[in-house]
Design a protein around this motif. Structure first.
Motif, short mmCIF file in Angstrom:
data_model
loop_
_atom_site.label_atom_id
_atom_site.label_comp_id
_atom_site.label_asym_id
_atom_site.label_seq_id
_atom_site.Cartn_x
_atom_site.Cartn_y
_atom_site.Cartn_z
N PHE A 170 -0.91 1.47 -8.33
CA PHE A 170 0.08 0.50 -7.89
C PHE A 170 0.42 0.71 -6.42
CE2 PHE A 170 1.62 -0.26 -12.41
CZ PHE A 170 1.23 -1.59 -12.43
N ILE A 171 0.55 1.95 -6.00
CA ILE A 171 0.90 2.24 -4.61
C ILE A 171 -0.14 1.67 -3.66
CG2 ILE A 171 1.11 4.12 -2.92
CD1 ILE A 171 2.40 5.80 -5.15
N TRP A 172 -1.40 1.95 -3.89
CA TRP A 172 -2.44 1.51 -2.97
C TRP A 172 -2.73 0.02 -3.11
CZ3 TRP A 172 -3.06 4.03 1.15
CH2 TRP A 172 -2.85 5.40 1.17
N THR A 173 -2.50 -0.52 -4.30
CA THR A 173 -2.62 -1.98 -4.44
C THR A 173 -1.59 -2.68 -3.58
OG1 THR A 173 -3.48 -1.79 -6.70
CG2 THR A 173 -2.52 -3.92 -6.06
N ALA A 174 -0.36 -2.15 -3.57
CA ALA A 174 0.69 -2.75 -2.73
C ALA A 174 0.33 -2.66 -1.25
CB ALA A 174 2.02 -2.04 -2.99
N VAL A 175 -0.21 -1.52 -0.83
CA VAL A 175 -0.58 -1.34 0.58
C VAL A 175 -1.71 -2.30 0.98
CG1 VAL A 175 -1.56 0.27 2.26
CG2 VAL A 175 0.21 1.05 0.66
N VAL A 176 -2.72 -2.41 0.14
CA VAL A 176 -3.85 -3.31 0.44
C VAL A 176 -3.39 -4.76 0.46
CG1 VAL A 176 -6.05 -4.19 -0.43
CG2 VAL A 176 -5.60 -1.72 -0.45
N LEU A 177 -2.57 -5.14 -0.51
CA LEU A 177 -2.07 -6.52 -0.53
C LEU A 177 -1.23 -6.81 0.72
CD1 LEU A 177 -1.04 -6.97 -4.28
CD2 LEU A 177 -2.87 -8.17 -3.07
N TYR A 178 -0.47 -5.82 1.18
CA TYR A 178 0.34 -6.06 2.37
C TYR A 178 -0.55 -6.24 3.61
CZ TYR A 178 3.96 -5.78 5.89
OH TYR A 178 4.80 -6.07 6.95
N ALA A 179 -1.61 -5.45 3.70
CA ALA A 179 -2.53 -5.62 4.82
C ALA A 179 -3.15 -7.02 4.81
CB ALA A 179 -3.62 -4.55 4.76
N LEU A 180 -3.55 -7.49 3.63
CA LEU A 180 -4.09 -8.85 3.52
C LEU A 180 -3.03 -9.89 3.84
CD1 LEU A 180 -6.19 -8.43 0.24
CD2 LEU A 180 -7.04 -8.47 2.60
N LEU A 219 6.96 -1.85 -9.06
CA LEU A 219 6.33 -1.11 -10.16
C LEU A 219 5.85 0.25 -9.70
CD1 LEU A 219 4.32 -4.00 -11.87
CD2 LEU A 219 6.42 -2.91 -12.68
N ALA A 220 5.36 0.36 -8.47
CA ALA A 220 4.93 1.65 -7.94
C ALA A 220 6.11 2.60 -7.83
CB ALA A 220 4.28 1.45 -6.57
N ALA A 221 7.26 2.10 -7.36
CA ALA A 221 8.43 2.95 -7.23
C ALA A 221 8.94 3.42 -8.59
CB ALA A 221 9.53 2.19 -6.49
N LEU A 248 18.23 -5.72 4.94
CA LEU A 248 17.17 -4.71 4.91
C LEU A 248 16.78 -4.22 6.31
CD1 LEU A 248 14.84 -6.35 2.23
CD2 LEU A 248 16.22 -4.28 1.93
N LEU A 249 16.78 -5.15 7.28
CA LEU A 249 16.28 -4.83 8.62
C LEU A 249 17.31 -5.09 9.72
CD1 LEU A 249 12.80 -6.47 8.07
CD2 LEU A 249 13.17 -4.02 8.41
N GLY A 250 18.04 -6.20 9.58
CA GLY A 250 18.97 -6.57 10.63
C GLY A 250 20.11 -5.59 10.82
N ARG A 251 20.43 -4.80 9.80
CA ARG A 251 21.53 -3.84 9.91
C ARG A 251 21.29 -2.84 11.03
NH1 ARG A 251 21.17 -0.91 4.19
NH2 ARG A 251 22.98 0.22 5.04
N TRP A 252 20.04 -2.60 11.37
CA TRP A 252 19.73 -1.66 12.45
C TRP A 252 19.87 -2.32 13.81
CZ3 TRP A 252 19.92 2.51 9.77
CH2 TRP A 252 19.37 2.55 8.49
N VAL A 253 20.02 -3.63 13.83
CA VAL A 253 20.16 -4.37 15.08
C VAL A 253 21.59 -4.82 15.31
CG1 VAL A 253 19.37 -6.41 16.38
CG2 VAL A 253 17.77 -5.17 14.90
N ALA A 304 7.63 -5.22 4.06
CA ALA A 304 7.34 -3.94 4.73
C ALA A 304 8.31 -2.86 4.30
CB ALA A 304 7.40 -4.13 6.25
N VAL A 305 9.55 -3.24 4.00
CA VAL A 305 10.56 -2.26 3.59
C VAL A 305 10.30 -1.76 2.18
CG1 VAL A 305 13.05 -1.90 3.30
CG2 VAL A 305 12.21 -3.44 5.08
N THR A 306 9.69 -2.58 1.34
CA THR A 306 9.47 -2.21 -0.06
C THR A 306 8.20 -1.42 -0.29
OG1 THR A 306 8.23 -4.21 -0.65
CG2 THR A 306 10.63 -4.35 -0.68
#
Length: 393
Positions: free
Chosen positions: A328-338, A319-321, A107-112, A40-42
């Motif tokens: 690449f951007i939308w492929t990453a988003v769709v793959l994350y949803a799946l 690769l999107a970044a 990546l995430l725990g630093r905020w906790v 989610a962070v990437t």
């Protein structure tokens, strides 16, 4: 992802009451849950509330890691599982679980828990996971060469598990490079990560060749073996992720010409490997769809769907970044949803499976394991599927 329930010498625990509850393959649940949070962070697109949800998922992965580690160590079945030619392949899961949760801490725990605590947690888990991963990557292939003899059609996706951890160490180690003292220590960490990337990638390509040879020269895998085909996607995706992550931090440790070279390598090499990963993804989808039509019962191998797709998300996001490419951007988003949908399904089945076996009463000595085959032999695929289905008893 199997246990030794039908192929290992009986252990003291097995003789007294019941068979071991879990095998090392169950640490793939930590890997899968952790990658849902970390990916989610990437993502190249941000969404409201996603970081908060990802942090909650990471906390769940950290808790699951502690519970599984305590339960597994209390079983005292390490030597039994190490002697099993099938179960030993999944010794790569615990180090990757450690590495995934450790990366999530930064990546995430630093905020906790704060940056300093998160950095300490990541250093400990990364160091432990890296050492265990390197031991696994060396010891399991050595044992396969010297102790076991495999049939021509024995290769399966699980053979990738012992050699992938060094690549995960390379990708997650890149997060620690900026926090390492400048000079020789930072340079050593960066170069060490590149060396581990090379170790894992070359070994992965060798194993993938054996798996592909098995697929085209023998009957297609069926049943609970099929999800392990997805592990190849995870190995390829992790290499692209590592290339991108290391190229980002390389300028802080390498001279300018070489730092620019890492960026070129991350882009061109990453796209080449990503293309091969998409081919493997198509093959895995086809085999899985074919198996689902014939009937695919739940087994711990279902977690083989999750981490590989998550690694594909992080690879596509890297690769999107680097390119700013909208596909690449939308492929990453769709793959994350799946990925999230698949994680919910597999996690739900796993909870029901675990609850069913937690309620099971211990059984008497008649439940002792069957005798092991001679070390030089590997069970047939039927036996493999049976062992995978019985991985949590």
């Amino acid at each position: 992802m199997n246990s030794s329930s039908s192929a290992s010498p009986s252990s003291p625990t097995a003789n007294r009451t019941t068979r071991p509850v879990i095998g090392p393959s169950w640490f793939a649940a930590v890997m899968g849950t952790g990658i849902v949070a970390n990916a989610a962070v990437t993502l190249p697109r941000s969404f409201d509330g996603l970081r908060t949800a990802a942090t909650v998922v990471w906390l769940g992965a950290a808790l699951l890691l502690m519970l599984l580690a305590v339960r597994y160590l209390r079983q005292r079945t390490l030597r039994v599982h190490a002697a099993d030619p099938m179960v030993v392949q999944f010794f790569g899961a615990p180090p990757m679980a450690l590495l995934t949760v450790g990366a999530g801490a930064l990546l995430l725990g630093r905020w906790v828990i704060g940056l300093e605590a998160a950095l300490a947690v990541d250093w400990v888990l990364w160091s432990l996971g890296t050492v265990l991963g390197l031991v696994t990557a060396c010891a399991v292939p050595y044992r396969m060469v010297t102790r076991h003899r495999f049939a021509p059609d024995a290769a399966f996706g699980g053979w990738l598990m012992p050699v992938v951890p060094p690549m995960v160490s390379a990708a997650t180690g890149a997060l620690l490079v900026p926090y390492t003292p400048t000079g020789q220590l930072r340079l050593a960490l960066l170069l060490g990560c590149y060396a581990m990337l090379g170790l894992g990638l070359v070994a992965t390509l060798l194993v993938l060749a054996m798996i592909y040879s098995r697929l085209v020269h023998h009957d297609a895998p069926t049943g609970t073996v099929v999800p392990t085909v997805w592990i190849g996607l995870g190995a390829l995706g992790q290499s692209v992720t590592a290339l991108g992550a290391l190229a980002v931090v390389a300028p802080s440790a390498l001279p300018a010409p070489y730092a620019r070279g890492t960026a070129v390598f991350a882009l061109l090499g990453g796209i080449v490997v990503w293309g091969f990963a998409m081919l493997w993804l198509a093959l895995a989808i086809g085999l899985t769809a074919r198996t689902i039509r014939a009937g695919l019962s739940f087994a711990p191998t279902w977690w083989s769907f999750i981490f590989p797709v998550g690694a594909c998300v992080t690879a596509t996001g890297a690769l999107a970044a680097r390119t700013g490419s909208e596909p690449f951007i939308w492929t990453a988003v769709v793959l994350y949803a799946l990925l999230v949908i698949a994680w919910v399904v597999v996690a739900g089945h796993s909870l029901r499976h675990a609850a069913k076996h937690v309620r099971r009463r211990p059984v008497a000595g008649h439940e002792r394991r069957r005798p092991v085959d001679r070390p030089g032999r590997l069970r047939s695929e039927t036996g493999t599927r049976r062992g995978m289905n019985n991985s949590c008893h």
